[in-house]
Design a protein around this motif. Structure first.
Motif, PDB file in Angstrom:
ATOM      1  N   GLU A  61      22.356  73.201  23.616  1.00 50.28           N
ATOM      2  CA  GLU A  61      23.192  72.016  23.401  1.00 50.28           C
ATOM      3  C   GLU A  61      24.133  72.182  22.218  1.00 50.28           C
ATOM      4  O   GLU A  61      25.187  71.548  22.150  1.00 50.28           O
ATOM      5  CB  GLU A  61      22.305  70.783  23.197  1.00 50.28           C
ATOM      6  CG  GLU A  61      21.528  70.361  24.429  1.00 50.28           C
ATOM      7  CD  GLU A  61      22.452  69.929  25.562  1.00 50.28           C
ATOM      8  OE1 GLU A  61      23.495  69.310  25.282  1.00 50.28           O
ATOM      9  OE2 GLU A  61      22.121  70.231  26.727  1.00 50.28           O
ATOM     10  N   GLY A  62      23.743  73.019  21.276  1.00 46.85           N
ATOM     11  CA  GLY A  62      24.572  73.189  20.094  1.00 46.85           C
ATOM     12  C   GLY A  62      24.382  72.054  19.109  1.00 46.85           C
ATOM     13  O   GLY A  62      23.717  71.054  19.402  1.00 46.85           O
ATOM     14  N   PRO A  63      24.990  72.154  17.918  1.00 51.35           N
ATOM     15  CA  PRO A  63      24.817  71.130  16.893  1.00 51.35           C
ATOM     16  C   PRO A  63      25.432  69.794  17.299  1.00 51.35           C
ATOM     17  O   PRO A  63      26.397  69.748  18.078  1.00 51.35           O
ATOM     18  CB  PRO A  63      25.553  71.711  15.672  1.00 51.35           C
ATOM     19  CG  PRO A  63      25.702  73.164  15.961  1.00 51.35           C
ATOM     20  CD  PRO A  63      25.798  73.289  17.443  1.00 51.35           C
ATOM     21  N   ASP A  64      24.885  68.719  16.763  1.00 48.80           N
ATOM     22  CA  ASP A  64      25.436  67.389  16.958  1.00 48.80           C
ATOM     23  C   ASP A  64      26.893  67.367  16.487  1.00 48.80           C
ATOM     24  O   ASP A  64      27.206  67.812  15.377  1.00 48.80           O
ATOM     25  CB  ASP A  64      24.604  66.383  16.159  1.00 48.80           C
ATOM     26  CG  ASP A  64      25.182  64.992  16.174  1.00 48.80           C
ATOM     27  OD1 ASP A  64      25.140  64.342  17.226  1.00 48.80           O
ATOM     28  OD2 ASP A  64      25.690  64.560  15.112  1.00 48.80           O
ATOM     29  N   ALA A  65      27.799  66.866  17.330  1.00 49.55           N
ATOM     30  CA  ALA A  65      29.240  66.930  17.040  1.00 49.55           C
ATOM     31  C   ALA A  65      29.604  66.149  15.784  1.00 49.55           C
ATOM     32  O   ALA A  65      30.405  66.622  14.952  1.00 49.55           O
ATOM     33  CB  ALA A  65      30.035  66.412  18.233  1.00 49.55           C
ATOM     34  N   ASP A  66      29.037  64.961  15.612  1.00 53.02           N
ATOM     35  CA  ASP A  66      29.350  64.162  14.428  1.00 53.02           C
ATOM     36  C   ASP A  66      28.862  64.861  13.161  1.00 53.02           C
ATOM     37  O   ASP A  66      29.560  64.877  12.136  1.00 53.02           O
ATOM     38  CB  ASP A  66      28.693  62.782  14.528  1.00 53.02           C
ATOM     39  CG  ASP A  66      29.355  61.896  15.582  1.00 53.02           C
ATOM     40  OD1 ASP A  66      30.513  62.198  15.969  1.00 53.02           O
ATOM     41  OD2 ASP A  66      28.719  60.920  16.010  1.00 53.02           O
ATOM     42  N   GLY A  67      27.672  65.431  13.237  1.00 51.12           N
ATOM     43  CA  GLY A  67      27.141  66.146  12.084  1.00 51.12           C
ATOM     44  C   GLY A  67      27.979  67.359  11.739  1.00 51.12           C
ATOM     45  O   GLY A  67      28.255  67.628  10.564  1.00 51.12           O
ATOM     46  N   ASN A  96      25.039  57.358   9.118  1.00 53.61           N
ATOM     47  CA  ASN A  96      26.396  57.871   8.934  1.00 53.61           C
ATOM     48  C   ASN A  96      26.340  59.272   8.335  1.00 53.61           C
ATOM     49  O   ASN A  96      25.908  59.448   7.190  1.00 53.61           O
ATOM     50  CB  ASN A  96      27.195  56.928   8.025  1.00 53.61           C
ATOM     51  CG  ASN A  96      28.643  57.367   7.858  1.00 53.61           C
ATOM     52  OD1 ASN A  96      28.921  58.333   7.177  1.00 53.61           O
ATOM     53  ND2 ASN A  96      29.558  56.650   8.492  1.00 53.61           N
ATOM     54  N   ALA A  97      26.762  60.270   9.115  1.00 56.49           N
ATOM     55  CA  ALA A  97      26.642  61.672   8.675  1.00 56.49           C
ATOM     56  C   ALA A  97      27.411  61.934   7.390  1.00 56.49           C
ATOM     57  O   ALA A  97      26.916  62.600   6.471  1.00 56.49           O
ATOM     58  CB  ALA A  97      27.131  62.601   9.783  1.00 56.49           C
ATOM     59  N   ARG A 123      15.448  67.677  20.731  1.00 60.18           N
ATOM     60  CA  ARG A 123      15.741  68.665  19.694  1.00 60.18           C
ATOM     61  C   ARG A 123      17.190  68.528  19.190  1.00 60.18           C
ATOM     62  O   ARG A 123      17.911  69.511  19.052  1.00 60.18           O
ATOM     63  CB  ARG A 123      15.445  70.071  20.210  1.00 60.18           C
ATOM     64  CG  ARG A 123      13.973  70.282  20.551  1.00 60.18           C
ATOM     65  CD  ARG A 123      13.743  71.562  21.313  1.00 60.18           C
ATOM     66  NE  ARG A 123      14.186  72.739  20.560  1.00 60.18           N
ATOM     67  CZ  ARG A 123      14.309  73.954  21.077  1.00 60.18           C
ATOM     68  NH1 ARG A 123      14.024  74.136  22.360  1.00 60.18           N
ATOM     69  NH2 ARG A 123      14.710  74.963  20.343  1.00 60.18           N
ATOM     70  N   ARG A 124      17.554  67.301  18.882  1.00 59.49           N
ATOM     71  CA  ARG A 124      18.889  67.023  18.329  1.00 59.49           C
ATOM     72  C   ARG A 124      18.749  66.722  16.840  1.00 59.49           C
ATOM     73  O   ARG A 124      18.006  65.830  16.442  1.00 59.49           O
ATOM     74  CB  ARG A 124      19.529  65.830  19.050  1.00 59.49           C
ATOM     75  CG  ARG A 124      20.904  65.441  18.481  1.00 59.49           C
ATOM     76  CD  ARG A 124      21.584  64.380  19.327  1.00 59.49           C
ATOM     77  NE  ARG A 124      20.741  63.221  19.543  1.00 59.49           N
ATOM     78  CZ  ARG A 124      20.402  62.756  20.737  1.00 59.49           C
ATOM     79  NH1 ARG A 124      20.795  63.361  21.853  1.00 59.49           N
ATOM     80  NH2 ARG A 124      19.633  61.679  20.852  1.00 59.49           N
ATOM     81  N   ILE A 125      19.484  67.479  16.032  1.00 60.51           N
ATOM     82  CA  ILE A 125      19.475  67.268  14.579  1.00 60.51           C
ATOM     83  C   ILE A 125      20.588  66.258  14.269  1.00 60.51           C
ATOM     84  O   ILE A 125      21.769  66.602  14.255  1.00 60.51           O
ATOM     85  CB  ILE A 125      19.693  68.585  13.810  1.00 60.51           C
ATOM     86  CG1 ILE A 125      18.791  69.693  14.366  1.00 60.51           C
ATOM     87  CG2 ILE A 125      19.454  68.362  12.316  1.00 60.51           C
ATOM     88  CD1 ILE A 125      17.320  69.368  14.386  1.00 60.51           C
ATOM     89  N   ARG A 126      20.184  65.018  14.003  1.00 60.75           N
ATOM     90  CA  ARG A 126      21.154  63.940  13.788  1.00 60.75           C
ATOM     91  C   ARG A 126      20.953  63.327  12.408  1.00 60.75           C
ATOM     92  O   ARG A 126      19.843  62.973  12.029  1.00 60.75           O
ATOM     93  CB  ARG A 126      20.984  62.859  14.864  1.00 60.75           C
ATOM     94  CG  ARG A 126      21.943  61.680  14.716  1.00 60.75           C
ATOM     95  CD  ARG A 126      21.777  60.684  15.860  1.00 60.75           C
ATOM     96  NE  ARG A 126      20.445  60.088  15.900  1.00 60.75           N
ATOM     97  CZ  ARG A 126      20.065  59.046  15.147  1.00 60.75           C
ATOM     98  NH1 ARG A 126      20.915  58.509  14.270  1.00 60.75           N
ATOM     99  NH2 ARG A 126      18.834  58.559  15.258  1.00 60.75           N
ATOM    100  N   PHE A 127      22.058  63.259  11.660  1.00 61.45           N
ATOM    101  CA  PHE A 127      21.996  62.584  10.374  1.00 61.45           C
ATOM    102  C   PHE A 127      21.667  61.100  10.590  1.00 61.45           C
ATOM    103  O   PHE A 127      22.083  60.496  11.581  1.00 61.45           O
ATOM    104  CB  PHE A 127      23.328  62.693   9.632  1.00 61.45           C
ATOM    105  CG  PHE A 127      23.570  64.038   8.999  1.00 61.45           C
ATOM    106  CD1 PHE A 127      22.938  64.391   7.819  1.00 61.45           C
ATOM    107  CD2 PHE A 127      24.434  64.954   9.587  1.00 61.45           C
ATOM    108  CE1 PHE A 127      23.157  65.625   7.228  1.00 61.45           C
ATOM    109  CE2 PHE A 127      24.669  66.192   9.009  1.00 61.45           C
ATOM    110  CZ  PHE A 127      24.030  66.536   7.823  1.00 61.45           C
ATOM    111  N   ILE A 128      20.961  60.531   9.655  1.00 63.08           N
ATOM    112  CA  ILE A 128      20.611  59.119   9.740  1.00 63.08           C
ATOM    113  C   ILE A 128      21.848  58.252   9.515  1.00 63.08           C
ATOM    114  O   ILE A 128      22.569  58.422   8.525  1.00 63.08           O
ATOM    115  CB  ILE A 128      19.509  58.781   8.711  1.00 63.08           C
ATOM    116  CG1 ILE A 128      18.186  59.398   9.168  1.00 63.08           C
ATOM    117  CG2 ILE A 128      19.372  57.276   8.510  1.00 63.08           C
ATOM    118  CD1 ILE A 128      17.080  59.309   8.158  1.00 63.08           C
TER     119      ILE A 128
END
Length: 378
Positions: A181-187, A154-155, A147-152
């Motif tokens: 876990e919270g939002p993806d840090a890079d995103g 390069n965010a 359940r990680r929302i990750r941009f494809i």
């Protein structure tokens, strides 16, 4: 090998539509939300497909099979085929040629990977063949499983293609992310770095995205993350998330159905000016916020408005919802004023009649709805 098994996929309509293309030696894949939600065990609303067939060929094949075809977005490669009253949106593989932060210029592609790379999040770049077999060109399955929302890829680049993806990032975290876990840090960092881009978006797109976010079972963690990036202040100046966090817990305790307008009222700011709400939404928001006793509001606008007011007020004070107040609101919502205009006629008419009727109604409300018609006429 991962597969999905879903009634909509195995149904005659879906298999007939897919067969149009596969029988003609074209690829066809279900993609996006229907695949993601099927894998997550969530309801599926829209059925989107991707194919290497050009739109005109899709239309030709569907028409030859006697199916209804609508060129819904043919300039962008999309047609809708209707089978058994079910719409299937079919889009030719595409790749982005140029973007300006709001829209993209696209060209047709001949492969799934190029098509996947123009999507926003990895979990939205999952494809399912007509037999349910999953194709995962960009590693979205792993992200979906945790359940990680990750941009494809390069965010920052994905956001610059369409700044609405900032709001989509928080909406997807609210609906599909792991709050622990919270939002993806890079995103999150990319969203914070690009918030000025939100100014280029239409108010309608922003409003739609925000209301979808606020409709999530618990939007509070995602909204708090949005606030930390400055994105919330950009789209709704003056809004704060403290009351919303409490409100969601109160809703769960009181078994209140999630309502984005109730939650919008809890955020504060000036949503009527900042957003593009419908007349019904503005009316609901105004009724929740109007300076009236709760019982009178429930009588005039209904029990739902009365309960919404109680919930927002309790949340703003950090208190529980008073059960006695709930019963009072429900009682008020069921009341009908015993006095009608005919009771005052023909003695009174015109403005005088309206004024007298209004005054009598206020007396009746202030009595706790206990005065009878005789009392009001006395």
């Amino acid at each position: 090998m991962t597969r999905i098994a879903a009634s909509w996929l195995a149904g005659d309509a879906a298999q007939r539509v897919c067969g149009l293309l596969t029988d003609a030696d074209y690829q066809v894949w279900f993609v996006g939300g229907c695949v993601r939600n099927a894998l997550m065990g969530q309801p599926v609303a829209d059925l989107d497909l991707s194919t290497n067939a050009l739109p005109q060929k899709v239309m030709e094949l569907a028409q030859a099979a006697g199916l209804k075809v609508i060129p819904t977005g043919i300039d962008h490669g999309t047609v809708t085929v209707v089978a058994d009253d079910i719409p299937f949106e079919i889009t030719t593989f595409r790749r982005d040629v140029a973007t300006d932060g709001r829209r993209a210029t696209v060209a047709y592609a001949d492969n799934m990977v190029d098509d996947a790379r123009r999507r926003d999040f990895s979990m939205n770049a999952l494809y399912a063949a007509p037999d349910g077999t999953i194709s995962d060109p960009l590693g979205g399955l792993t992200d979906l499983e945790v359940r990680r929302i990750r941009f494809i890829e390069n965010a920052d680049a994905r956001i610059k293609e369409d700044y609405l993806r900032i709001l989509r990032f928080f909406r997807f975290n609210a609906w599909y992310g792991d709050p622990a876990e919270g939002p993806d840090a890079d995103g999150l960092a990319a969203c914070a770095a690009n918030i000025e881009g939100l100014k280029s978006l239409s108010v309608e797109r922003i409003t739609s995205e925000l209301l979808k976010l606020l409709s999530a079972p618990d939007p509070a963690p995602a909204m708090a993350s949005m606030a930390t990036t400055g994105a919330l202040a950009q789209i709704l100046p003056g809004a704060v998330t403290t009351t919303l966090t409490v409100l969601v817990h109160l809703e769960q305790q009181a078994d209140l159905v999630a309502d984005p307008i109730r939650r919008l009222a809890a955020l504060g700011g000036d949503p009527v000016s900042a957003l593009r709400l419908s007349k019904a939404q503005m009316a609901h928001l105004g009724q929740i916020s109007r300076d009236l006793p709760d019982a009178e509001a429930a009588y005039r606008y209904g029990g739902k408005v009365g309960l919404d007011r109680l919930a927002v007020m309790a949340a703003s004070l950090g208190q529980q919802i008073d059960p006695d107040a709930v019963q009072a609101v429900k009682h008020a919502a069921d009341q009908t004023c015993p006095l009608v205009a005919a009771d005052l006629m023909p003695k009174l008419k015109g403005p005088a009649l309206g004024k007298a009727l209004k005054q009598a109604e206020l007396r009746w409300i202030e009595s706790g709805f206990t005065l009878t018609k005789a009392d009001l006429l006395g």
